[in-house]
Design a protein around this motif. Structure first.
Motif, short mmCIF file in Angstrom:
data_model
loop_
_atom_site.label_atom_id
_atom_site.label_comp_id
_atom_site.label_asym_id
_atom_site.label_seq_id
_atom_site.Cartn_x
_atom_site.Cartn_y
_atom_site.Cartn_z
N GLY B 87 3.04 -10.01 -0.15
CA GLY B 87 2.14 -9.45 -1.15
C GLY B 87 0.68 -9.62 -0.77
O GLY B 87 -0.15 -8.74 -1.01
N THR B 88 0.36 -10.77 -0.16
CA THR B 88 -1.02 -11.02 0.24
C THR B 88 -1.46 -10.06 1.35
O THR B 88 -2.56 -9.51 1.30
CB THR B 88 -1.18 -12.47 0.71
N TYR B 90 -0.26 -7.16 1.81
CA TYR B 90 -0.37 -5.85 1.16
C TYR B 90 -1.71 -5.69 0.44
O TYR B 90 -2.25 -4.59 0.34
CB TYR B 90 0.80 -5.67 0.17
N SER B 91 -2.26 -6.83 -0.05
CA SER B 91 -3.52 -6.75 -0.82
C SER B 91 -4.75 -6.97 0.04
O SER B 91 -5.85 -7.09 -0.49
CB SER B 91 -3.52 -7.81 -1.92
N GLU B 94 -8.14 -5.31 -0.48
CA GLU B 94 -8.87 -5.47 -1.74
C GLU B 94 -10.19 -6.19 -1.50
O GLU B 94 -10.22 -7.24 -0.87
CB GLU B 94 -8.04 -6.28 -2.74
N GLN B 99 -8.85 -10.64 -7.83
CA GLN B 99 -7.46 -10.20 -7.85
C GLN B 99 -6.57 -11.16 -7.05
O GLN B 99 -5.49 -11.54 -7.49
CB GLN B 99 -7.38 -8.80 -7.26
N THR B 221 -1.71 -3.56 -6.36
CA THR B 221 -1.29 -4.79 -5.70
C THR B 221 -0.75 -5.80 -6.71
O THR B 221 0.15 -6.58 -6.40
CB THR B 221 -2.46 -5.42 -4.92
N VAL B 224 2.97 -5.53 -7.29
CA VAL B 224 3.80 -6.05 -6.20
C VAL B 224 4.07 -7.54 -6.42
O VAL B 224 5.18 -8.03 -6.20
CB VAL B 224 3.12 -5.81 -4.83
N MET B 315 5.77 -1.71 -3.33
CA MET B 315 4.74 -1.44 -2.33
C MET B 315 4.73 0.04 -1.96
O MET B 315 3.67 0.66 -1.82
CB MET B 315 4.97 -2.31 -1.09
N SER B 319 1.82 2.54 -2.80
CA SER B 319 1.08 3.27 -1.75
C SER B 319 0.82 4.71 -2.18
O SER B 319 -0.27 5.24 -1.96
CB SER B 319 1.87 3.28 -0.44
N TYR B 322 -1.80 4.56 -4.75
CA TYR B 322 -3.08 4.19 -4.15
C TYR B 322 -3.71 5.38 -3.42
O TYR B 322 -4.92 5.63 -3.53
CB TYR B 322 -2.86 3.03 -3.18
N MET B 425 -1.09 -2.40 4.40
CA MET B 425 -0.02 -2.04 3.46
C MET B 425 1.24 -1.67 4.23
O MET B 425 2.35 -2.05 3.85
CB MET B 425 -0.48 -0.87 2.58
#
Lengths: 82, 594
Positions: B87-88, B90-91, B94, B99, B221, B224, B315, B319, B322, B425
């Motif tokens: 998850g981290t 994926y983010s 940011e 967040q 995010t 997720v 995710m 996407s 996003y 991502m």
């Protein structure tokens, strides 16, 4: 590469659907002639092609039940809560 | 419990990391730091947390246990810290630190619950979890998500209070705060109350509506993270204290099918996934209710696989949201040319969830179904297999078809924006996809982690044949009924209707009748009260000034001066009253527990 492959499949939809039917028939044959059902838990599982029938009835049933359920006032306009 | 020595709580790593994050500069160093924190937490769980009891602290009359590590907590802590890394990553794009901070505190809360040895520590961490996760909803920054966040907070505060009531009652009855298996065969009132407290977090009907409401409105995010932790933490707590609670079997099967029906109707892709979480949780709740070794192993294994494939699906759909800004099927379709890799990742997640051979769900979901059949609970076995057919229907057929194939309902602008998402991502999705296939293909990896020794083998010819038949026949049914699966721009009402409408009713009550009464009182007061009062006060003022002050000169002014002094001292008094009542409250709680 992925896109070309998918385009190829989409260009041959008719063949693909025939392949799908053949696959279902193959699975049925395997179920009836090959699989050893000695360890099945219930008598009904011994019925030839039971899971194919089960899958079809359940798949169609769920769609129909869900649609019926949605018509009972469950499906509303998107601004319902606004 | 005896302390087994020094140990670093993984939540501490995440919390310290979260607090340091704003101090770290910019650029590559910052990105490296962001990845390092969850990796350290994972290594801590994986390598430096041998089984035992750690972090035992004497607090007033109680021994608090922060780290109980056994087979059961180990597997959950492992997969959660792994998901935190994914998850981290994926983010990583940011820019807003807050967040990430909220997400890490949220994971820290979950790990704290998993490792807690008593109800007080568990309660503390589950509140951290609820309060940090609500920010993941609010950071979407839409008016809808603000309202949703407040509803989420209210529901979880309610759940927390129910849990609190349950374990305080238990403490009164038994003098025990330890978080262990309850006597499910002779349940007391507190057993049921504790169960309801956990059921809120596990989204068991009728306490489930917060889940689709929240996960569909959370930030890309945030969702997720959210999809992985709250509900699976709840499954862990149910396994820990309510294994074998038979009523959960019924709840589980209802849940599994309820989620399927709503997912088939759903128009928003992330809301569909939220319904599917509920459906998949049904299997696990059912496993907890059956309570045999195979069922508990199944519930743990399925939770493990579920965290990874559901994370992957969120995710993937995240996407799309996003990149295009759209998440409704009525605004999507035909995206495969623009987002081919995203499609592949979503398909890996979907096939895992639908439990096809070589994908993770195949080796985990079947354990619970088999446990049902072995206990001669045939309706459970068939009911859950029905839900499996439904799962294949909406996640392997409906979801990819309506997003990526068929005629497009997307606007020109959406189509132009659509493309595979940034590298981080994609990397996160690739890691998730790897684990989905790895778990399904190399079974000892997961099976050796399970709490009980495993004897189950998913890859029997009969099981493979059954699965493939159900899937193929369901696909045929979908094909024939494909017109019925067309999306409509509508929402589904659910049980949250009751509290949303009750809230509206309360608002109406405040606005219409109460305000009318208030206005009337104001009018009546002006007419009847104010006029005569003014006359009387004018008279007394005249009397005071001329008659009394005339006699006792200056005394009225003296009283006014004294009034000022009293007012000032009263301010101080109020503060003292506040502190006295706060201390009194603490003493009262201490007295109840002593």
């Amino acid at each position: 590469m992925i896109v070309e492959f998918l385009d190829y499949l989409r260009a041959h939809l008719r063949a693909l659907s025939r392949l799908g039917i053949a696959f279902i028939v193959l699975l049925l044959c395997i179920d009836i002639f090959v699989i050893d059902k000695q360890h099945a838990h219930t008598a009904i599982q011994h019925f030839p092609g039971f899971w194919t029938i089960f899958g079809f009835v359940v798949g169609a049933g769920l769609i129909i039940v869900a649609k019926w359920f949605g018509r009972q006032g469950i499906r509303q306009k998107e601004d319902y809560y606004d | 419990m005896i302390d087994s020595g020094s140990w670093l709580h993984p939540s501490v790593i995440l919390m310290v990391g979260a607090l340091l994050l704003p101090l770290i500069g910019k650029g590559a160093a910052k990105k490296a730091f962001i990845v390092l924190v969850p990796v350290l937490a994972f290594i801590d769980v994986w390598q430096y947390s041998p089984q035992g009891v750690y972090g035992v602290i004497q607090f007033m009359d109680w021994k608090l246990t922060f780290g109980r590590i056994d087979k059961l907590s180990e597997i959950f802590a492992y997969v959660m810290s792994l998901m935190c890394i994914i998850g981290t990553i994926y983010s990583l794009h940011e820019e807003d630190d807050r967040q990430m901070i909220a997400a890490w505190f949220y994971v820290a809360g979950s790990l704290g619950v998993i490792l807690a040895g008593d109800y007080l520590v568990l309660f503390l961490f589950s509140e951290i979890m609820a309060f940090s996760s609500v920010f993941l909803v609010w950071f979407r920054r839409s008016p809808k998500s603000i309202a949703t966040g407040f509803r989420y907070l209210l529901v979880h505060t309610f759940g927390g209070l129910v849990l609190l009531a349950g374990f305080v009652l238990r403490y009164k009855a038994t003098g025990d705060l330890s978080f262990t298996q309850l006597d499910v065969h002779n349940p007391a009132l507190y057993t049921y109350i504790i169960m309801v407290g956990f059921m809120v977090n596990a989204a068991v009907p009728p306490l489930h509506s917060w889940l689709p409401d929240t996960y569909a409105e959370a930030s890309v995010t945030g969702a997720v993270f959210m999809c992985a932790f709250t509900t699976k933490t709840a499954i862990y707590t149910l396994i820990r204290c309510l294994a074998g609670m038979e009523i959960l079997i019924v709840f589980g099967v209802i849940m599994a099918l309820y989620g399927v029906i709503y997912a088939i109707l759903e128009n928003d892709c992330r809301r569909l996934l939220a319904w599917s979480i509920m459906s998949q949780l049904g299997y696990m709740v059912c496993g907890v209710g059956i309570g045999t070794e195979l069922a508990i192993n199944g519930a743990c294994a399925h939770a493990f696989a579920h965290i990874l494939y559901k994370g992957l699906l969120f995710m993937g759909c995240g996407s799309v949201l996003y990149m295009t800004g759209k998440s409704k099927f009525t605004d999507l379709g035909g995206l495969y040319r623009k987002m081919p890799r995203t499609l592949v990742y979503i398909m890996v997640g979907a096939l895992s969830m639908a439990a096809l051979p070589f994908f993770s769900g195949f080796v985990t979901k079947s354990m619970i179904i088999a446990a049902g059949f072995e206990e001669h609970l045939y309706w459970v076995g068939f009911g859950l297999t029905m839900a499996s057919a439904g799962t294949f229907l909406y996640v392997c057929v409906k979801l990819p078809y309506l997003m990526f194939f068929g005629e497009t309902r997307a606007s020109e602008e959406t189509m132009q924006k659509a493309a595979d998402p940034p590298w981080n991502m994609q990397l996160a999705m690739a890691i998730g996809a790897f684990f989905c296939i790895f778990i399904g293909s190399y079974t000892p990896f997961l099976y050796n982690m399970l709490p009980f020794a495993n004897t189950f083998n998913a890859y029997t010819p009969m099981h493979i044949s059954e699965t493939m038949q159900v899937v193929a026949a369901t696909a045929l049914a979908c094909y024939l009924l494909r017109r019925k699966l067309q999306p409509t721009a509508e929402i589904s009402l659910d049980l949250d209707w009751f509290y949303r409408m009750a809230g509206r009713g309360f608002f109406w009550l405040a606005k219409v009748p109460l305000q009318t009464i208030d206005n009337w009182v104001g009018v009546i007061y002006r007419i009847i009260g104010l006029g005569p009062l003014m006359v009387i006060s004018k008279f007394w003022s005249w009397f005071d000034w001329n008659a009394i002050d005339g006699t006792i000169d200056g005394s009225a002014r003296g009283v006014r001066g004294a009034g000022g002094v009293v007012r000032r001292s009263q301010d101080g008094l109020q503060a003292s009253i506040f502190w006295a009542s706060a201390i009194g409250g603490v003493l009262l709680i201490a007295y109840v527990f002593s």
